[in-house]
Design a protein around this motif. Sequence first.
Motif, PDB file in Angstrom:
ATOM      1  N   GLY A 143       0.654  -1.420   0.609  1.00 32.65           N
ATOM      2  CA  GLY A 143      -0.224  -0.173  -0.060  1.00 32.65           C
ATOM      3  C   GLY A 143       1.139   1.401   0.308  1.00 32.65           C
ATOM      4  N   PRO A 144       2.100   1.490   0.708  1.00 34.98           N
ATOM      5  CA  PRO A 144       2.309   2.722   1.392  1.00 34.98           C
ATOM      6  C   PRO A 144       3.712   3.052  -0.253  1.00 34.98           C
ATOM      7  N   VAL A 145       4.199   1.838  -0.737  1.00 34.78           N
ATOM      8  CA  VAL A 145       5.104   1.610  -1.591  1.00 34.78           C
ATOM      9  C   VAL A 145       4.444   1.853  -2.895  1.00 34.78           C
ATOM     10  N   VAL A 146       2.751   1.653  -3.189  1.00 37.37           N
ATOM     11  CA  VAL A 146       2.321   1.901  -4.102  1.00 37.37           C
ATOM     12  C   VAL A 146       1.825   3.407  -4.666  1.00 37.37           C
ATOM     13  N   GLY A 147       1.369   2.991  -2.878  1.00 34.63           N
ATOM     14  CA  GLY A 147       0.839   5.125  -3.178  1.00 34.63           C
ATOM     15  C   GLY A 147       2.015   5.870  -3.119  1.00 34.63           C
ATOM     16  N   ILE A 148       3.331   5.588  -2.343  1.00 35.57           N
ATOM     17  CA  ILE A 148       3.987   6.882  -2.518  1.00 35.57           C
ATOM     18  C   ILE A 148       4.842   7.064  -4.390  1.00 35.57           C
ATOM     19  N   LEU A 149       4.845   6.022  -4.861  1.00 37.29           N
ATOM     20  CA  LEU A 149       5.031   5.974  -6.308  1.00 37.29           C
ATOM     21  C   LEU A 149       4.633   6.408  -7.440  1.00 37.29           C
ATOM     22  N   LYS A 150       3.021   5.697  -6.759  1.00 41.83           N
ATOM     23  CA  LYS A 150       1.949   6.318  -7.815  1.00 41.83           C
ATOM     24  C   LYS A 150       2.000   8.086  -8.039  1.00 41.83           C
ATOM     25  N   GLY A 151       2.365   8.113  -7.067  1.00 45.10           N
ATOM     26  CA  GLY A 151       2.266   9.715  -5.365  1.00 45.10           C
ATOM     27  C   GLY A 151       2.633  10.642  -7.314  1.00 45.10           C
ATOM     28  N   PHE A 152       3.892  10.288  -6.655  1.00 42.06           N
ATOM     29  CA  PHE A 152       5.425  10.755  -7.553  1.00 42.06           C
ATOM     30  C   PHE A 152       5.163  10.565  -9.109  1.00 42.06           C
ATOM     31  N   ALA A 153       4.056  10.097  -9.612  1.00 42.71           N
ATOM     32  CA  ALA A 153       3.908   9.833 -11.276  1.00 42.71           C
ATOM     33  C   ALA A 153       2.814  11.037 -11.500  1.00 42.71           C
ATOM     34  N   GLY A 154       1.752  11.251 -10.706  1.00 41.80           N
ATOM     35  CA  GLY A 154       0.546  11.908 -10.048  1.00 41.80           C
ATOM     36  C   GLY A 154       1.368  13.339 -10.546  1.00 41.80           C
ATOM     37  N   LEU A 155       2.413  14.141  -9.455  1.00 42.89           N
ATOM     38  CA  LEU A 155       2.896  14.677  -8.925  1.00 42.89           C
ATOM     39  C   LEU A 155       3.862  15.696 -10.717  1.00 42.89           C
ATOM     40  N   SER A 156       4.379  14.904 -11.534  1.00 45.83           N
ATOM     41  CA  SER A 156       5.209  14.922 -12.543  1.00 45.83           C
ATOM     42  C   SER A 156       4.976  16.258 -13.056  1.00 45.83           C
ATOM     43  N   GLY A 157       3.203  16.104 -13.956  1.00 48.03           N
ATOM     44  CA  GLY A 157       3.018  17.679 -13.966  1.00 48.03           C
ATOM     45  C   GLY A 157       3.556  18.832 -13.375  1.00 48.03           C
TER      46      GLY A 157
END
Length: 573
Positions: A143-157
């Motif tokens: 949960g934490p790993v996927v959340g943080i990794l996908k979070g940074f993908a969302g922040l890339s914009g």
Amino acid sequence: MSSREKMKSLFNNRWLVFVASMWVQSCSGIGYMFGSISPVIKKTMGYNQRQIAALGVAKDIGDAIGFVAGSLCEVAPIWVVLFIGVVQNLVGYGLVWPTTIHTLPELPLWVLCICIFVGTNGETYFNTGALVSGVQNFPKNRGPVVGILKGFAGLSGAILTQVYTVLNFPDQASVILVVAVGPAIVICSVMFIIRPVGGRKQAQPSDNTSFLCLYTVCLILAAYLLAVLILQDVTPLNQTSVTWLTIGLLVLILLPVVIPIFLVFFASSRPENYVEETLLNEGQKRENEVIFSEVEDETGSEVDLLSAQDRQKRMNHLQAKLVQAAADGAVRVKRKKGPRRGEDFTLMQALVKADFLLLFFSLVLASGSGLTIIDNLGQMCESLGYENPHIFVSMISIWNFLGRVAGGYFSEIIVRNYAYPRPVAIAGVQLVMAGSLLYHAIGAPGAIYVVSVVMGSCYGAHWAIVPSAASELFGLKSFGAIYNFLTLASPAGSLIFSGVIASGIYDYEAKKQNSMKYNIVHETDELTCYGTVCYSLTCGILSVLCMIAASLSMTVVYRTKRVYAQLYGNSYT
């Protein structure tokens, strides 16, 4: 330990791999830049909204078709997967940029669609490589790993937008150049670090503290970016100020590398603190294949009326009786064909399961609605009179990031503390999405801010919760293929919601406004719609679809209550 040995240990440390994966993800969400790219293409190429919507659909399909990347991760090193993504990104967007500045001859619309498809499809290689290595290195912290990794993908914009701002290009089309070149520079620098490193054998009691530090950095990073956006919106900044603000952003992105450095060079390594992470051992898995199948069949609906603690005790009691009876030869356990929920499924096995299909169609409706708003955000801002859509594109990226981090964190609390199905969190965010869309549909004040915040965070939460839920219900063996199939849900929804509904309503309203102004409208005229009417009906339709999606998610919750009680009941009791 010598310095050379420590450097080798650092290179093989799972936290360094995780941090490098975060950096890859911080520039891999290039699809979220479409809200900044589309107005530039529309203006320079003279496209109408339906043509822009076609480019958006091509982008969404490219962003979702990751079967090749998922399959390649099983047979090739992850650096190969990442490098293929870099090449596709460079070729795709590298052709779009000179076309928009008219260095190359004007390309037909279908060729530009192919270019954007190829360029954005590179993102699937970045996401798959980072997620597969993360899940393999942290099997007990999905949960934490996927959340943080996908979070940074969302922040890339927001990150790429800030980099574009500090470079001070003379024309707006250069944002496409940043999208083409930026990810290549970052990913080529770290792609040999990202790989499985036997992470489950590196587990330490200090891991919870390390995750807490990462969550803190994530919150600081989001707050910093939000403050920068507000500052740039309310105060004109000179180039020196923008440069220093961007340097501060890059420092925060690099800051998590302190964690692996500290663990290797400064933290005392004590063998008694070593705790190897393991999944269920093979014997326990075989036992559960038999026991859980029979207990699930023998327990009636009256068990669901018990409290979670009493239900778990009842299940344990029935399991013990069944094991003893089977050992004495009193009963013969008949195994059912194929895996059961919680075991390892192949993609084809998952595709015929009702739970998987319910999750997928729930994503089609809700995630497709969120992606429709993200793709049309530039035009939504323009229709409401906002001159700079980059602010809202960055804002939705920040809240996308926070939604993914929060989705992984809070859904983990739901399953570990209460043994309740993770999809209940999906249903919750889908209801919130429906409310925000309805708010915009009625033309309420500040609706564009509400939609940017809520849709960004809720859309992001989907992509932290759903991969974790899929890995729990369908196993890790084919996680890459299953995850990449689920990502098809977004473009499947966007194909209809953006390509037909949103663009059709927009062009209809624009023609109506232009005909009232000029009495006649030519098909070749550039159509621009103004006012809340441009997207109010679209948002109303999407609101209803999100409510339907929430009902589908709650159906999955009802169907998987006993599965999650079995998976997490022991931690709850």
